[in-house]
Design a protein around this motif. Structure first.
Motif, PDB file in Angstrom:
ATOM      1  N   ILE A  50       0.658  -0.970   0.452  1.00 20.12           N
ATOM      2  CA  ILE A  50       0.405  -0.318  -0.096  1.00 20.12           C
ATOM      3  C   ILE A  50       1.066   1.431   0.182  1.00 20.12           C
ATOM      4  CG2 ILE A  50      -1.564   1.122   1.569  1.00 20.12           C
ATOM      5  CD1 ILE A  50      -2.999  -1.467   1.910  1.00 20.12           C
ATOM      6  N   GLU A  51       2.042   1.010   0.770  1.00 24.06           N
ATOM      7  CA  GLU A  51       3.215   2.259   1.195  1.00 24.06           C
ATOM      8  C   GLU A  51       3.470   2.787  -0.289  1.00 24.06           C
ATOM      9  OE1 GLU A  51       4.862   1.650   4.501  1.00 24.06           O
ATOM     10  OE2 GLU A  51       3.581   1.851   5.613  1.00 24.06           O
ATOM     11  N   ALA A  52       4.003   1.482  -1.189  1.00 23.45           N
ATOM     12  CA  ALA A  52       4.591   2.167  -3.005  1.00 23.45           C
ATOM     13  C   ALA A  52       3.979   2.311  -4.034  1.00 23.45           C
ATOM     14  CB  ALA A  52       5.204   0.427  -3.124  1.00 23.45           C
ATOM     15  N   ALA A  53       2.529   1.415  -3.840  1.00 26.88           N
ATOM     16  CA  ALA A  53       1.644   1.694  -4.320  1.00 26.88           C
ATOM     17  C   ALA A  53       1.469   3.331  -3.612  1.00 26.88           C
ATOM     18  CB  ALA A  53      -0.270   1.679  -4.287  1.00 26.88           C
ATOM     19  N   GLU A  54       1.157   4.229  -2.582  1.00 20.96           N
ATOM     20  CA  GLU A  54       0.930   5.552  -2.241  1.00 20.96           C
ATOM     21  C   GLU A  54       2.227   6.507  -2.942  1.00 20.96           C
ATOM     22  OE1 GLU A  54       0.032   8.333   1.689  1.00 20.96           O
ATOM     23  OE2 GLU A  54       1.457   6.860   1.783  1.00 20.96           O
ATOM     24  N   ALA A 166      -7.918   0.896 -14.128  1.00 17.10           N
ATOM     25  CA  ALA A 166      -6.536   1.472 -13.000  1.00 17.10           C
ATOM     26  C   ALA A 166      -5.572   2.701 -13.182  1.00 17.10           C
ATOM     27  CB  ALA A 166      -6.524   0.264 -11.496  1.00 17.10           C
ATOM     28  N   LEU A 167      -4.673   2.190 -14.161  1.00 13.16           N
ATOM     29  CA  LEU A 167      -3.992   2.137 -14.802  1.00 13.16           C
ATOM     30  C   LEU A 167      -3.644   3.052 -15.801  1.00 13.16           C
ATOM     31  CD1 LEU A 167      -2.055  -0.004 -13.684  1.00 13.16           C
ATOM     32  CD2 LEU A 167      -1.140  -0.237 -14.905  1.00 13.16           C
ATOM     33  N   ALA A 168      -4.706   3.031 -16.520  1.00  6.86           N
ATOM     34  CA  ALA A 168      -5.305   4.235 -17.857  1.00  6.86           C
ATOM     35  C   ALA A 168      -6.065   5.150 -17.233  1.00  6.86           C
ATOM     36  CB  ALA A 168      -6.011   3.604 -18.282  1.00  6.86           C
ATOM     37  N   ALA A 169      -6.451   5.386 -16.290  1.00  6.85           N
ATOM     38  CA  ALA A 169      -6.974   5.752 -15.585  1.00  6.85           C
ATOM     39  C   ALA A 169      -5.756   6.958 -14.139  1.00  6.85           C
ATOM     40  CB  ALA A 169      -8.117   5.743 -13.988  1.00  6.85           C
ATOM     41  N   GLY A 170      -4.625   6.784 -14.540  1.00  5.82           N
ATOM     42  CA  GLY A 170      -3.846   7.513 -13.631  1.00  5.82           C
ATOM     43  C   GLY A 170      -3.467   6.544 -12.077  1.00  5.82           C
ATOM     44  N   CYS A 171      -3.965   5.873 -12.167  1.00  2.57           N
ATOM     45  CA  CYS A 171      -3.965   5.531 -10.944  1.00  2.57           C
ATOM     46  C   CYS A 171      -3.068   3.886 -10.117  1.00  2.57           C
ATOM     47  CB  CYS A 171      -5.526   4.612 -10.506  1.00  2.57           C
ATOM     48  SG  CYS A 171      -6.939   5.770  -9.978  1.00  2.57           S
ATOM     49  N   THR A 172      -2.736   3.494  -9.429  1.00  2.00           N
ATOM     50  CA  THR A 172      -1.842   2.894  -8.728  1.00  2.00           C
ATOM     51  C   THR A 172      -2.653   1.417  -8.223  1.00  2.00           C
ATOM     52  OG1 THR A 172      -0.755   3.810  -6.821  1.00  2.00           O
ATOM     53  CG2 THR A 172       0.010   4.233  -8.819  1.00  2.00           C
ATOM     54  N   ILE A 189       1.054  -9.691 -14.358  1.00  2.00           N
ATOM     55  CA  ILE A 189       1.770  -8.851 -13.894  1.00  2.00           C
ATOM     56  C   ILE A 189       2.884  -8.664 -14.679  1.00  2.00           C
ATOM     57  CG2 ILE A 189       2.843  -8.168 -11.733  1.00  2.00           C
ATOM     58  CD1 ILE A 189      -0.485  -8.078 -11.319  1.00  2.00           C
ATOM     59  N   LYS A 190       4.006  -9.564 -14.660  1.00  2.00           N
ATOM     60  CA  LYS A 190       5.704  -9.522 -15.599  1.00  2.00           C
ATOM     61  C   LYS A 190       5.025  -9.166 -16.951  1.00  2.00           C
ATOM     62  CE  LYS A 190       9.932 -12.010 -16.075  1.00  2.00           C
ATOM     63  NZ  LYS A 190       9.753 -11.507 -17.034  1.00  2.00           N
ATOM     64  N   CYS A 191       4.264  -8.864 -17.198  1.00  2.00           N
ATOM     65  CA  CYS A 191       3.783  -8.323 -18.555  1.00  2.00           C
ATOM     66  C   CYS A 191       3.619  -7.085 -18.913  1.00  2.00           C
ATOM     67  CB  CYS A 191       2.927  -8.890 -19.134  1.00  2.00           C
ATOM     68  SG  CYS A 191       2.448 -10.389 -19.901  1.00  2.00           S
ATOM     69  N   PHE A 192       3.034  -6.738 -17.199  1.00  2.00           N
ATOM     70  CA  PHE A 192       3.182  -4.926 -16.908  1.00  2.00           C
ATOM     71  C   PHE A 192       4.338  -4.480 -16.129  1.00  2.00           C
ATOM     72  CE2 PHE A 192      -1.395  -5.973 -16.622  1.00  2.00           C
ATOM     73  CZ  PHE A 192      -1.708  -4.935 -16.916  1.00  2.00           C
ATOM     74  N   ILE A 193       5.371  -4.983 -15.921  1.00  2.00           N
ATOM     75  CA  ILE A 193       6.648  -5.023 -15.379  1.00  2.00           C
ATOM     76  C   ILE A 193       7.379  -4.835 -17.009  1.00  2.00           C
ATOM     77  CG2 ILE A 193       9.119  -5.811 -13.949  1.00  2.00           C
ATOM     78  CD1 ILE A 193       6.725  -7.770 -12.475  1.00  2.00           C
ATOM     79  N   ASP A 194       7.766  -5.495 -17.927  1.00  2.00           N
ATOM     80  CA  ASP A 194       8.378  -6.485 -18.618  1.00  2.00           C
ATOM     81  C   ASP A 194       7.891  -5.133 -19.903  1.00  2.00           C
ATOM     82  OD1 ASP A 194       9.759  -7.895 -17.944  1.00  2.00           O
ATOM     83  OD2 ASP A 194       8.862  -9.423 -19.432  1.00  2.00           O
ATOM     84  N   ALA A 195       6.877  -4.247 -19.470  1.00  2.00           N
ATOM     85  CA  ALA A 195       6.491  -3.674 -20.477  1.00  2.00           C
ATOM     86  C   ALA A 195       6.937  -1.618 -19.700  1.00  2.00           C
ATOM     87  CB  ALA A 195       5.021  -3.165 -20.797  1.00  2.00           C
ATOM     88  N   GLY A 196       7.268  -1.734 -19.053  1.00  2.00           N
ATOM     89  CA  GLY A 196       7.974  -0.730 -18.249  1.00  2.00           C
ATOM     90  C   GLY A 196       6.730  -0.329 -17.408  1.00  2.00           C
ATOM     91  N   VAL A 197       5.983  -0.622 -16.797  1.00  2.00           N
ATOM     92  CA  VAL A 197       5.422  -0.034 -15.619  1.00  2.00           C
ATOM     93  C   VAL A 197       5.951   0.685 -14.546  1.00  2.00           C
ATOM     94  CG1 VAL A 197       3.597   0.258 -14.097  1.00  2.00           C
ATOM     95  CG2 VAL A 197       3.482  -1.008 -16.229  1.00  2.00           C
ATOM     96  N   PRO A 198       6.222   1.838 -13.987  1.00  2.44           N
ATOM     97  CA  PRO A 198       7.128   1.979 -12.531  1.00  2.44           C
ATOM     98  C   PRO A 198       7.213   1.314 -11.623  1.00  2.44           C
ATOM     99  CG  PRO A 198       6.493   3.793 -13.694  1.00  2.44           C
ATOM    100  CD  PRO A 198       5.493   3.148 -14.295  1.00  2.44           C
ATOM    101  N   ALA A 199       8.079   1.412 -10.958  1.00  3.29           N
ATOM    102  CA  ALA A 199       7.766   0.256  -9.593  1.00  3.29           C
ATOM    103  C   ALA A 199       6.886   1.269  -8.739  1.00  3.29           C
ATOM    104  CB  ALA A 199       9.009   0.957  -8.795  1.00  3.29           C
ATOM    105  N   GLY A 200       6.465   0.169  -7.689  1.00  3.81           N
ATOM    106  CA  GLY A 200       4.952   0.654  -7.311  1.00  3.81           C
ATOM    107  C   GLY A 200       3.251   0.362  -7.879  1.00  3.81           C
ATOM    108  N   VAL A 201       4.161   0.624  -9.117  1.00  2.00           N
ATOM    109  CA  VAL A 201       2.432   0.825 -10.180  1.00  2.00           C
ATOM    110  C   VAL A 201       1.892  -0.053  -9.762  1.00  2.00           C
ATOM    111  CG1 VAL A 201       1.193   1.906 -11.716  1.00  2.00           C
ATOM    112  CG2 VAL A 201       3.285   3.242 -11.424  1.00  2.00           C
ATOM    113  N   VAL A 202       2.401  -1.376 -10.717  1.00  2.00           N
ATOM    114  CA  VAL A 202       1.633  -2.639 -10.187  1.00  2.00           C
ATOM    115  C   VAL A 202       2.100  -3.397  -8.949  1.00  2.00           C
ATOM    116  CG1 VAL A 202       0.124  -4.629 -10.537  1.00  2.00           C
ATOM    117  CG2 VAL A 202       0.740  -2.589 -12.152  1.00  2.00           C
TER     118      VAL A 202
END
Length: 480
Positions: A50-54, A166-172, A189-202
């Motif tokens: 939760i803190e990482a997402a914040e 959630a990600l499209a809207a700008g949420c984590t 989840i690994k697909c989002f990671i490898d696509a370059g989604v920053p740490a804490g977003v997912v």
């Protein structure tokens, strides 16, 4: 073994074991053998996520929509490239026939790709003000940190329906899939990671639900919860959400009526209905579950429905031609056995199935089961079976069948078979549900809203409407 996987938690851009080091076994429902394990998150792990997402929300919410769109598109492309691998995990962990598992992955790709476009289409409004030198605007902003809880019957697509908007809207987001299917969700989840989604977003949390959900519901940082699961659990989460006034989206299942009108070809309707009923062994929230057949077609519909069900091959999902796999676990198997016994006692006539296959000594298999002459007060006509049981009854008049179809507190999906456009429209309008399929059993697509009414929940997934639950509206009054 090649199929053995160990799923860690994914928090703040890193895979890690649970702090307490505990794990839970993954069991293949077709063989009852272990096919891996997943980490058992505890409260400290949940708070870390939760803190990482914040922290990540502070920057991700400011990422331009076109950049968010590109990342989602890349994630969808990676999932498409890895579809065989992901589908294999779905079949191993959930027992779903491999062809159906591949269909689930394709639906997930389409969902993520759809919201890649919707990220760029978050429209506001501008209105003239009350004076010559003023303007009113209504704009949308991401709601904040989101927590997503999903069921096991469609482990990947249910998470995709929540992560993508959630990600499209700008949420984590902090995601907690069901225990069954955790390995397949980790690959998503690994697909989002490898696509370059920053740490804490997912962030991914695995484990039994109570500790995870209670910590999430206590947190004032989490501003929205999106849930797919049972009505009792959804009701509990809604009560808990009151303490921190969280936004909620609830998809709580249903008990979908099927109305076969007098003017339809009963053989064609029966074939379509049977395919829809026994998809994923009936473990589908929009599965056709209460059949109301016009009395004129009782014999013909029943005969063709039985023939279609008997033609479906049951077995391990990796075997060629298998259309029906096992139930998800022993608890579900025992539940279905009890539902069969209750339906017999309630007056239903068993005409097919009703037991475990005699030639299958391992796995949670149960034969496709059909009852006729099932009274409306039978348990199966009032409690969602969520399994391979089809209760058939008849009707004679339009008003009668509508009253019976609408009698329950559920309101997710309904199915109508008719050759009359007028009758189709009249029936659709009269049914108190969120989804109606006419002459088919396709109740979900990426581009159209999915969700129910009454006790089946609120909020919508997919479609342009699916983004709105992740956005807050801000009114600004400009004077200049």
């Amino acid at each position: 073994m090649q199929d053995q996987v160990s799923v860690d938690l994914y928090i703040d851009g890193r895979w890690m074991p649970a702090e307490a080091g505990e794990t839970v076994k993954m069991i293949d429902p077709a063989t009852e053998e272990q096919v891996g394990s997943f980490a058992q998150a505890q409260s400290k792990d949940v708070l870390k996520a939760i803190e990482a997402a914040e922290r990540a929300f502070a920057t991700w919410s400011k990422v331009p929509a076109w950049e968010r769109s590109n990342l989602l598109r890349k994630a969808a492309s990676l999932l498409a490239e890895r579809s065989e691998q992901v589908a294999r995990r779905i079949t191993l962990e959930c027992g779903k026939p491999f062809a159906q598992a591949k269909g689930e992955v394709q639906a997930s790709v389409e969902c993520i790709d759809w919201f890649a476009d919707e990220a760029r289409r978050i429209y506001g409004q501008i209105l003239p003000g009350r004076t010559a030198n003023s303007r009113f605007t209504a704009t949308y902003e991401p709601v904040g940190v989101v927590a997503a809880f999903t069921a096991w019957n469609f482990p990947v697509v249910l998470q995709a329906r929540k992560i993508a908007p959630a990600l499209a809207a700008g949420c984590t987001i902090v995601s907690r899939p069901a225990e069954e299917g955790s390995g397949a969700v980790a690959l998503l989840i690994k697909c989002f990671i490898d696509a370059g989604v920053p740490a804490g977003v997912v962030n991914l949390l695995t484990g039994t639900p109570q500790v995870i959900s209670e910590t999430v519901m206590d947190s004032d940082i989490v501003r929205k919860v999106t849930f797919t699961g049972s009505i009792p659990v959804g009701q509990h989460l809604m009560r808990r959400a009151a303490d921190t006034v969280k936004r909620m989206s609830m998809e709580l299942g249903g008990h979908s009526p099927v109305i076969v009108h007098e003017d339809v070809d009963p053989a064609k309707a029966a074939m379509i209905a049977a395919q829809g009923k026994f998809r994923n062994n009936g473990q589908v929230c929009v599965s056709p579950t209460r059949f109301y057949v016009h009395e004129k077609h009782k014999d013909a519909f029943t005969e063709n429905f039985l023939a279609a069900a008997k033609a479906m091959k049951m077995g391990n999902g990796f075997e060629d031609g298998v259309e029906i796999g096992p139930l998800i676990n022993r608890r579900r198997l025992e539940f279905i056995e009890q539902m069969v016994e209750d339906t017999k006692k309630d007056g239903g006539t068993l005409v097919m199935g009703g037991k475990r296959p005699a030639d299958m000594n391992r796995g949670y298999f149960f034969e496709p089961t059909v009852f006729t002459d099932v009274p409306d007060d039978a348990r199966i006509m009032n409690d969602e079976p969520f399994g391979p049981i089809a209760p058939l009854s008849t009707f004679s008049a339009f008003d009668e069948v509508i009253e019976r179809a609408n009698a329950l507190p559920y309101g997710l999906a309904a199915y109508v078979f008719t050759d009359s456009l007028k009758l189709a429209q009249q029936t659709s309008q009269a049914l108190k549900v969120g989804i109606v399929a006419v002459n088919n059993t396709a109740a979900a697509t990426a581009e159209m809203p999915f969700g129910g009414v009454k006790h089946s929940g609120f909020g919508r997934e997919n479609g342009s409407q699916g983004l709105l639950d992740y956005l807050d509206v801000k009114f600004t009054n400009f004077s200049f």
